[in-house]
Design an enzyme around this catalytic site. Sequence first.
Site, PDB file in Angstrom:
ATOM      1  N   ASN A   1      84.411  25.821  45.569  1.00 24.15           N
ATOM      2  CA  ASN A   1      83.649  26.938  44.824  1.00 24.15           C
ATOM      3  C   ASN A   1      82.248  26.470  45.014  1.00 24.15           C
ATOM      4  O   ASN A   1      81.888  25.304  44.614  1.00 24.15           O
ATOM      5  CB  ASN A   1      84.171  27.276  43.895  1.00 24.15           C
ATOM      6  CG  ASN A   1      82.927  28.086  42.977  1.00 24.15           C
ATOM      7  OD1 ASN A   1      82.770  28.064  41.697  1.00 24.15           O
ATOM      8  ND2 ASN A   1      82.752  29.337  43.640  1.00 24.15           N
ATOM      9  N   LYS A   2      81.283  27.326  45.603  1.00 23.11           N
ATOM     10  CA  LYS A   2      79.998  27.223  45.612  1.00 23.11           C
ATOM     11  C   LYS A   2      79.263  28.045  44.351  1.00 23.11           C
ATOM     12  O   LYS A   2      79.498  29.325  44.543  1.00 23.11           O
ATOM     13  CB  LYS A   2      79.257  27.449  46.755  1.00 23.11           C
ATOM     14  CG  LYS A   2      77.684  27.341  46.952  1.00 23.11           C
ATOM     15  CD  LYS A   2      77.175  27.498  48.244  1.00 23.11           C
ATOM     16  CE  LYS A   2      75.668  27.560  48.122  1.00 23.11           C
ATOM     17  NZ  LYS A   2      74.965  27.906  49.633  1.00 23.11           N
ATOM     18  N   THR A   3      78.658  27.453  43.541  1.00 25.80           N
ATOM     19  CA  THR A   3      77.965  28.111  42.167  1.00 25.80           C
ATOM     20  C   THR A   3      76.744  27.710  42.110  1.00 25.80           C
ATOM     21  O   THR A   3      76.038  27.058  42.841  1.00 25.80           O
ATOM     22  CB  THR A   3      79.116  28.087  41.373  1.00 25.80           C
ATOM     23  OG1 THR A   3      78.575  29.144  40.062  1.00 25.80           O
ATOM     24  CG2 THR A   3      78.909  26.705  40.544  1.00 25.80           C
TER      25      THR A   3
END
Length: 306
Positions: free
Chosen positions: A204-206
């Site tokens: 996940n890129k956040t």
Amino acid sequence: MPDAQAKSEDKAKDFFVDVPFETPGFFLKGSAHLDWGMKNRLSRIFNPKDGRTVMLAFDHGYIMGPTSGIERMDLAIPPLIPHVDCLMCTRGALKTCIPPETSKPVVLRSSAGATVLKELSNEVIGVTLEDALRFNAAAVTCQCYVGGPFEKESLANLCHLVNEGNRYGVPTLGVTAVGRELVRDARYLGLAGRVIAELGAHFNKTYYCEPGFDEVVAGTPIPVVIAGGKKLPEADALAMAYKAIDQGAVGVDMGRNIFLAEDPAAMAAAIRAVVHDNLKPDKAFQLYNDLKGKACGCGDSDCCQG
């Protein structure tokens, strides 16, 4: 009443941020039960020695057109490649501006269909898994607009990539995309990251947030990397990267905070030192200033020409 109930539930949550996530049999969080191909591709994106990665994002043009700092990707990106672990880009950028001799893994942008002139969350999947494999992609990615006008469609895109990727052993990166109307706080980012993980994404890129980023990471049972976001002063970008890693992120996926720096190669090298060497922000900023305008010593002819 729903707001009061939500606040009550929030108070009861315990993310056990001081308890490490078990990773039996493989070095990445939540990846122990993946097949060999998935693990092999993830091991190219994340360094098996420390489980971390520095990704260089330059896919901005697919929604923004020519972006400041990468108007000429063929000139801006190749000198940065020696300093990063992974490239995140579109297939058009890859086939026109990146030498095929490049050995760094690629996370291929696979969503399409919207620009800054329209509603950004209204996307489709524009790249087939077969095409991603023809480009030797290590992973595929799409935007996930949790809470956006086209939330269902963007999450359907994610599920499509996950399903197809599972057939071919290709991991999927789910990107938390925050629209203008949403707040980048721990409650929202934690919700989005958990949804992305539970729908089957492999990382996940956040965004980094304060306070509560450690809870965002703890509640997301897959590896988390942070976006650089808007351009910050170099010292601030290095500090943000350090705090994110210190609170559980396993890497960064930066674009503008690298290629818009006064010296992009020096900034990439400094970010790398933060992520892989745990260099503290003041030392990293000193390293950046020491490297500015100089050959970095990486030994790559495309980078060290001074």
